[in-house]
Design a protein around this motif. Structure first.
Motif, mmCIF file in Angstrom:
data_model
loop_
_atom_site.group_PDB
_atom_site.id
_atom_site.type_symbol
_atom_site.label_atom_id
_atom_site.label_comp_id
_atom_site.label_asym_id
_atom_site.label_seq_id
_atom_site.Cartn_x
_atom_site.Cartn_y
_atom_site.Cartn_z
ATOM 1 N N ARG A 81 49.419 41.335 59.172
ATOM 2 C CA ARG A 81 48.190 42.208 59.336
ATOM 3 C C ARG A 81 47.282 42.026 58.134
ATOM 4 O O ARG A 81 47.564 41.604 57.201
ATOM 5 N N THR A 82 45.957 42.465 58.360
ATOM 6 C CA THR A 82 45.105 42.359 57.103
ATOM 7 C C THR A 82 44.550 43.708 56.698
ATOM 8 O O THR A 82 44.471 44.742 57.507
ATOM 9 N N VAL A 83 44.316 44.001 55.389
ATOM 10 C CA VAL A 83 43.547 45.308 55.147
ATOM 11 C C VAL A 83 42.545 44.625 54.327
ATOM 12 O O VAL A 83 42.596 43.826 53.348
ATOM 13 N N ASP A 84 41.355 44.908 54.614
ATOM 14 C CA ASP A 84 40.003 44.711 53.929
ATOM 15 C C ASP A 84 39.625 45.890 53.289
ATOM 16 O O ASP A 84 39.481 46.941 53.796
ATOM 17 N N ILE A 85 39.318 45.806 52.003
ATOM 18 C CA ILE A 85 38.963 46.490 50.924
ATOM 19 C C ILE A 85 37.354 46.529 50.652
ATOM 20 O O ILE A 85 36.917 45.580 50.036
ATOM 21 N N GLU A 86 36.737 47.764 50.765
ATOM 22 C CA GLU A 86 35.208 47.661 50.552
ATOM 23 C C GLU A 86 35.003 47.797 48.981
ATOM 24 O O GLU A 86 35.821 48.168 48.242
ATOM 25 N N GLY A 87 34.092 47.191 48.358
ATOM 26 C CA GLY A 87 33.522 47.618 47.214
ATOM 27 C C GLY A 87 34.233 46.391 46.074
ATOM 28 O O GLY A 87 34.271 46.935 45.160
ATOM 29 N N THR A 88 34.784 45.505 46.592
ATOM 30 C CA THR A 88 35.433 44.418 45.698
ATOM 31 C C THR A 88 35.492 43.023 46.470
ATOM 32 O O THR A 88 35.267 42.848 47.453
ATOM 33 N N ALA A 89 35.711 42.153 45.455
ATOM 34 C CA ALA A 89 35.616 40.683 45.870
ATOM 35 C C ALA A 89 37.102 40.162 45.826
ATOM 36 O O ALA A 89 38.063 40.561 46.573
ATOM 37 N N HIS A 90 37.175 39.212 44.819
ATOM 38 C CA HIS A 90 38.463 38.416 44.598
ATOM 39 C C HIS A 90 39.371 39.226 43.751
ATOM 40 O O HIS A 90 40.703 38.647 44.157
#
Length: 273
Positions: free
Chosen positions: A242-251
């Motif tokens: 599964r994926t978790v995409d987090i706003e406000g950040t990059a690498h």
């Protein structure tokens, strides 16, 4: 919390790895840093998890307080040596960027050592880059290495912190200083002409469907499309991903958005317990 971890040196062929851990019972949580960084990048995760479970931090060869590579090696085999030396057993393995590739390699080459994976900023240790921003950043990084221009190397390295849609001015200055300090220390201690790069693990994308443990891929929404895309591909390629995409950040979501990153780690750790 970092000061409460005990340091151990684990012997590997032609060198040693520096390892820090506590002595909590239960399933270990092993944290693998990104390229150019070291175990210090996990301070927020140690604070979150060290009171309740065993936490293990490993400086990869050529990073931190581990030895500089002078002979052929593979990161995943070095890591397996740590598992055997410390009798870790199957662990939840968390890796970011280079460390994420090593985590996947460990699951492929030493599957008995892995109970769950959290992978961030990468798919496998065989990345493919097509995005012009990434290609330009890597070209600048390579040129700095070839000319042995330390400041130019560090400037190129720091581009990955904000990612393609921000500048360093948009990043918490404490986070930027921590990344800059670790990158500089890597240069000072390991940038020697005799440095030997790791031997790659091959056919990783072909083999990732064989990974049966839970896999969560954490991506910073502001990271490059290549990095996000490879992570999503990994999650789609394994049976339990599964994926978790987090706003406000990059690498580096563990540094910029530690609470959201820690939630993803806890999700896998609870299932692997």
């Amino acid at each position: 919390m970092m000061a409460d971890l005990a340091r151990t040196d684990v012997s590997v062929p032609e060198g040693h790895l520096a390892v820090w851990s506590n002595h909590r019972p239960g399933r270990p949580l092993v944290l693998l840093h990104g390229g150019g960084l070291d175990h210090r990048m996990w301070e927020q995760q140690v604070t979150a998890f060290a009171d309740t479970q065993r936490v293990v931090l490993v400086d990869a060869r050529g990073h931190g307080e581990s030895s500089t590579a002078t002979a052929a090696y593979r990161h995943c085999d070095d890591l397996a040596a740590v598992f055997h030396a410390l009798d870790l057993g199957p662990a939840t393995v968390v890796g970011l960027s280079m460390g994420g590739g090593t985590a996947v390699d460990l699951a492929l080459e030493h599957p008995d050592l892995v109970a769950g994976l959290v992978v961030s900023g990468v798919g496998t240790s065989e990345p493919t880059f097509t995005d012009p921003w990434v290609l330009d950043a890597f070209a600048e990084w390579k040129a700095a290495e070839e000319t042995r221009d330390a400041q130019r190397w560090l400037d190129a390295f720091m581009r990955f912190l904000p990612g393609p849609r921000r500048t360093l001015d948009d990043v918490d200055p404490n986070v930027a200083e921590a990344v800059r300090r670790m990158g500089w220390d890597t240069l000072q201690h390991h940038a020697v002409r005799s440095f030997v790069p790791p031997t790659p693990v091959t056919r990783t994308w072909e083999r990732v469907p064989s990974i049966e443990v839970p896999v969560v891929v954490v991506s910073g929404v502001l990271d490059s499309p290549d990095h996000v895309g490879m992570g999503h591909r990994l999650a789609d390629s394994v049976p339990d991903g599964r994926t978790v995409d987090i706003e406000g950040t990059a690498h580096y979501p563990n540094l910029e958005e530690p609470a959201a990153f820690n939630d993803a780690v806890a999700l896998v750790a609870s299932r692997a317990a």
